[in-house]
Design a protein around this motif. Structure first.
Motif, PDB file in Angstrom:
ATOM      1  N   GLU A  92      70.448  52.901 -93.991  1.00 52.80           N
ATOM      2  CA  GLU A  92      70.664  52.293 -93.533  1.00 52.80           C
ATOM      3  C   GLU A  92      71.066  52.186 -91.680  1.00 52.80           C
ATOM      4  O   GLU A  92      71.536  52.949 -91.758  1.00 52.80           O
ATOM      5  CB  GLU A  92      72.053  51.715 -93.876  1.00 52.80           C
ATOM      6  N   SER A  94      72.761  51.711 -88.224  1.00 48.89           N
ATOM      7  CA  SER A  94      73.321  50.758 -88.057  1.00 48.89           C
ATOM      8  C   SER A  94      73.121  49.952 -86.754  1.00 48.89           C
ATOM      9  O   SER A  94      74.347  49.300 -86.168  1.00 48.89           O
ATOM     10  CB  SER A  94      74.560  52.100 -87.827  1.00 48.89           C
ATOM     11  N   HIS A  95      72.198  50.323 -85.608  1.00 51.88           N
ATOM     12  CA  HIS A  95      72.605  49.331 -84.302  1.00 51.88           C
ATOM     13  C   HIS A  95      71.192  49.488 -84.028  1.00 51.88           C
ATOM     14  O   HIS A  95      70.087  50.673 -84.611  1.00 51.88           O
ATOM     15  CB  HIS A  95      72.985  50.091 -83.429  1.00 51.88           C
ATOM     16  N   SER A 108      70.056  53.280 -84.267  1.00 49.08           N
ATOM     17  CA  SER A 108      70.231  53.976 -84.593  1.00 49.08           C
ATOM     18  C   SER A 108      71.188  54.468 -86.141  1.00 49.08           C
ATOM     19  O   SER A 108      70.999  53.130 -86.759  1.00 49.08           O
ATOM     20  CB  SER A 108      71.837  54.120 -84.091  1.00 49.08           C
ATOM     21  N   PHE A 109      71.692  55.316 -86.794  1.00 53.69           N
ATOM     22  CA  PHE A 109      71.672  55.157 -88.428  1.00 53.69           C
ATOM     23  C   PHE A 109      72.908  56.280 -88.379  1.00 53.69           C
ATOM     24  O   PHE A 109      73.028  57.258 -87.062  1.00 53.69           O
ATOM     25  CB  PHE A 109      70.572  55.799 -88.933  1.00 53.69           C
ATOM     26  N   VAL A 110      73.490  56.746 -89.297  1.00 54.99           N
ATOM     27  CA  VAL A 110      74.286  58.004 -89.470  1.00 54.99           C
ATOM     28  C   VAL A 110      73.954  58.607 -91.377  1.00 54.99           C
ATOM     29  O   VAL A 110      73.556  58.542 -91.929  1.00 54.99           O
ATOM     30  CB  VAL A 110      76.304  57.036 -89.945  1.00 54.99           C
ATOM     31  N   ALA A 116      75.835  60.534 -86.167  1.00 52.33           N
ATOM     32  CA  ALA A 116      75.918  59.689 -85.382  1.00 52.33           C
ATOM     33  C   ALA A 116      74.028  59.944 -84.813  1.00 52.33           C
ATOM     34  O   ALA A 116      74.606  60.520 -84.892  1.00 52.33           O
ATOM     35  CB  ALA A 116      75.932  58.950 -84.120  1.00 52.33           C
TER      36      ALA A 116
END
Length: 123
Positions: A92, A94-95, A108-110, A116
């Motif tokens: 997933e 996130s940005h 970006s993702f985690v 991050a």
């Protein structure tokens, strides 16, 4: 996936104190300015970004198209292709700030432990 230049981006409380500390470990300022609230420091091929008041937490950063000296690479995987590969793996995002078919882009993702990860292409 070929991600190119890696650095850890540290969210620091006092940029000058952090600079002094990392200089004791053999790092030197490579880019950035204290007045802009960030410094990129190098020790050999190791890069550390120090950022005061710019984000929460530390970030693993990859710069497609750059080597460890921020020099342009002729052969690299574009951030758009990396984004597609990350999504294809079921990760997933996130940005994302990806426009056009080439040029600067970021996303970006985690990771599973909450770290991050930023893919930040500058060219």
């Amino acid at each position: 996936m070929k991600l190119d230049c890696f650095s850890i981006s540290l969210a620091v409380k006092d940029l000058q104190v952090s600079r002094d500390f990392y200089e004791k470990l053999g790092f030197s300022v490579f880019a950035g300015e204290i007045s802009q609230r960030f410094l990129i420091m190098k020790n050999g091929t190791t890069n550390i970004g120090l950022f005061q008041g710019m984000f929460e937490g530390n970030i693993l950063t990859f710069n497609p198209g750059w080597d460890h000296n921020a020099q342009a690479l002729d052969d690299f995987t574009d951030a758009r292709d990396l984004l597609a590969k990350v999504k294809a793996q079921g990760i997933e995002v996130s940005h994302q700030n990806v426009e056009g078919e080439q040029g600067p882009a970021s996303f970006s993702f985690v990771d599973p432990d909450g770290n991050a990860i930023l893919i930040d292409q500058h060219r």
